[in-house]
Design an enzyme around this catalytic site. Sequence first.
Site, PDB file in Angstrom:
ATOM      1  N   ASP A 277       0.870  -1.170   0.000  1.00  0.00           N
ATOM      2  CA  ASP A 277       0.000   0.000   0.000  1.00  0.00           C
ATOM      3  C   ASP A 277       0.920   1.237   0.000  1.00  0.00           C
ATOM      4  O   ASP A 277       2.141   1.132   0.174  1.00  0.00           O
ATOM      5  CB  ASP A 277      -0.960  -0.001   1.195  1.00  0.00           C
ATOM      6  CG  ASP A 277      -2.185   0.890   0.916  1.00  0.00           C
ATOM      7  OD1 ASP A 277      -2.141   1.713  -0.025  1.00  0.00           O
ATOM      8  OD2 ASP A 277      -3.184   0.786   1.650  1.00  0.00           O
TER       9      ASP A 277
HETATM   10  C1  BGC Z   1      -5.104   3.254   0.106  1.00  0.00           C
HETATM   11  C2  BGC Z   1      -5.329   2.160  -0.925  1.00  0.00           C
HETATM   12  C3  BGC Z   1      -5.230   2.729  -2.315  1.00  0.00           C
HETATM   13  C4  BGC Z   1      -3.907   3.430  -2.477  1.00  0.00           C
HETATM   14  C5  BGC Z   1      -3.683   3.994  -3.865  1.00  0.00           C
HETATM   15  C6  BGC Z   1      -3.888   4.083  -0.179  1.00  0.00           C
HETATM   16  O1  BGC Z   1      -3.836   5.200   0.649  1.00  0.00           O
HETATM   17  O2  BGC Z   1      -5.013   2.664   1.377  1.00  0.00           O
HETATM   18  O3  BGC Z   1      -6.588   1.560  -0.720  1.00  0.00           O
HETATM   19  O4  BGC Z   1      -5.397   1.711  -3.272  1.00  0.00           O
HETATM   20  O5  BGC Z   1      -3.836   4.487  -1.532  1.00  0.00           O
HETATM   21  O6  BGC Z   1      -4.490   5.069  -4.120  1.00  0.00           O
END
Ligand code: BGC
Length: 733
Positions: A277
């Site tokens: 993530d």
């Molecule tokens: C979130 C994810 C997301 C990623 C990309 C993160 O802050 O937890 O769910 O896919 O950002 O945008």
Amino acid sequence: MHTIKRSMLVVTLLAGWLGSQEREALGIEQKIDALLSRMTFAEKIGQMTQFSGTDARKEEQIRAGAIGSLLNVIGAAENNRLQKIAVEESRLKIPLIIGNDVIHGYRTIFPIPLAWSASWDTALIRQAARIAAKEARAVGIHWTFAPMVDIARDPRWGRIAEGAGEDPFLGAAIARSLVCGFQGSSLADPQALLACAKHYVAYGGAEGGRDYNTVDISERTLREIYLPPFEAAVRAGAGSLMSAFNEIGGIPASANPLTLRQILKGEWAFTGFVVSDWNSIGELLNHGLAANRIEAGRQSLIAGVDMDMEGLCFTPELEEFVKSGALPEKYVDDAVRRILRMKYRLGLFENPYTDPELSKNVLMQADHLAAARELARRSIVLLKNEKNILPLNLENLKTIAVIGPLADDNNAPLGTWRCQGRPEDVVTVLSGLRQRLAGKVKLLSAKGCDIQKAGQAHFQSAIEKVRQSDVVIMVLGEGAEMSGEAACRSELGLPGEQLNLLRRVAETGKPIVLVLMNGRPLVLSAVEPLATAIVETWHLGVQHGNAVADVLCGDYNPSGKLTVSFPRSVGQIPVYYNHKNTGRPANPGSKYNSKYLDVDNSPLYPFGYGNSYTRFEYSGLKIANTRLQTSEDLRVSVSVKNVGKQAGTEVVQLYVQDLVASVTRPVRELKGFQRVTLSAGQQETVTLRVPVTQLGCYDINLQYRVEPGEFRVYVGGDSRAELSATFNVVAAQ
Ligand code: BGC
């Protein structure tokens, strides 16, 4: 060189015996072998690196082979432009894989995932994902960071909006349909998106329901509650997973060898890749696991993360660790292989670009909007309908007041993660009703107050409109930004002045139809007595207002069922239906048992609950075979009758309890469900099958086993179903 040639010969010989899919897979592995053998260490790390957006520096890195993936790039032309740098100007010409959060639609926004889970309609959910994939792929996106399959038992956690609720069985079913919907029958299909099941794992178990917070759960809970939807996604062919921000009992999920290397890549034989993530590898520094980014990168890579999203942790400096023996190079090669495998399977080497004209005929097509409306109305849950005030009796109504800060709000219905959704595409509740009731009923409207801000200055003008009307539709709840990532709440009532407004309206004595819009279960104990009817509409996407008008006016008979419990008070949280019995189950008549002094243990509205404009009666529960071997299926049939005056759809639910086991078991667990549509007076026998292999548990040694003994099955319209019978699982002869 000789070994490569020899293995190619074996591969060629083998290919003669294999089917076309296996041949294709082998072909891909050969291409990867060839490519890997030409890559420098820095180019390998480049494939494992992902950044958001672009600028001149990043474009230079793409050219140098130092970036293999981007996210958050908008538009076909821009995606093609960047792809061209990778494919035509980098040494090895490896295409970029471009990702985005296409969560509940790309431009045609569907209900938020918590809402659509309430439809229990896996086929339609799959279709929604298909449409989202078609729209997103048309603009050059290859990969979606979805489905989010985190089980959530705590409505304070804002990200409960993004998943399918509290139940692992339903969560697994929806995970499967979303993976199949996004990926289609083949990733090479120009309308498919690579899926990414996230956030691996147990992210929803955050202490206090506070986002990114510590998770401390047993391996049993991990395996029984949090892992099943991920396993289902992997078995359905999900090509990627995202490692989460949280720690699990002291080990961050993005550096966790048990969940990544052992379970995912070992036990489940996952062949896709794991992306971190956003900076979750870099956050190992804050977790106190690594002193610097490179060390964090080393730990994550060894644990099983293959691509670093915005972390600056997978860098060529990792080569020093390879030289010193602290990082076996096989982990680097394996990560690159997994990423390249998906690039090949997506057909990116052959077709790296999208046709810039394509999106003009793909976004917001009529059939997409029709599917969005259908799924939106099926996601609505009728929580209360006293005196059958709904559907509205349009013959007898002259004037309706539509009151509340969300009544004409075209932003909230898009919910969290709206991708390219636009407020101007949204049909608000007021506009949906206006369209439906034009020329029939007079509508008066007023906001009354803001969603969150204090101030009662506009109460009076709203009350005047209420007084002039026969019935009031109040549209209250949460704005879009009040759920989703980093949007946790410690109080779960109606925010701001909304409860006060509701109270003032109730004082007029007019009947109130409360239309709720929210991204999580709310605590409705104070609200419930004030409303004659309560309709839970969540954030339903671009067709929100039409779907609400369909339900309120009786053009659609509501069929949604909650996939998460609605607590009576915040202090009860976590409250979920598949809890344990405890040694002292609640007994209101005596003191020393598991309960509160001031509130019942039960939720206000339980899992599986939802009303209809008709009523269904269950009878004649039968188990075809009450002594079962583990290789057999439990077959349960029940008669369901529509005893009301109109057609309706019921979600028939089957729950099982293992009565005596070697470890404690939940009081009941969902093991099957089916939607059935019955006309007025119609009766049908519904048969549900459950493979006995699904009735097992993790024993004291954490081995999954189906234990012989007595079980009880319950069937009905929600998780309190009382109709039940018992059966036995017998040891294999
Ligand atoms: C979130 C994810 C997301 C990623 C990309 C993160 O802050 O937890 O769910 O896919 O950002 O945008």
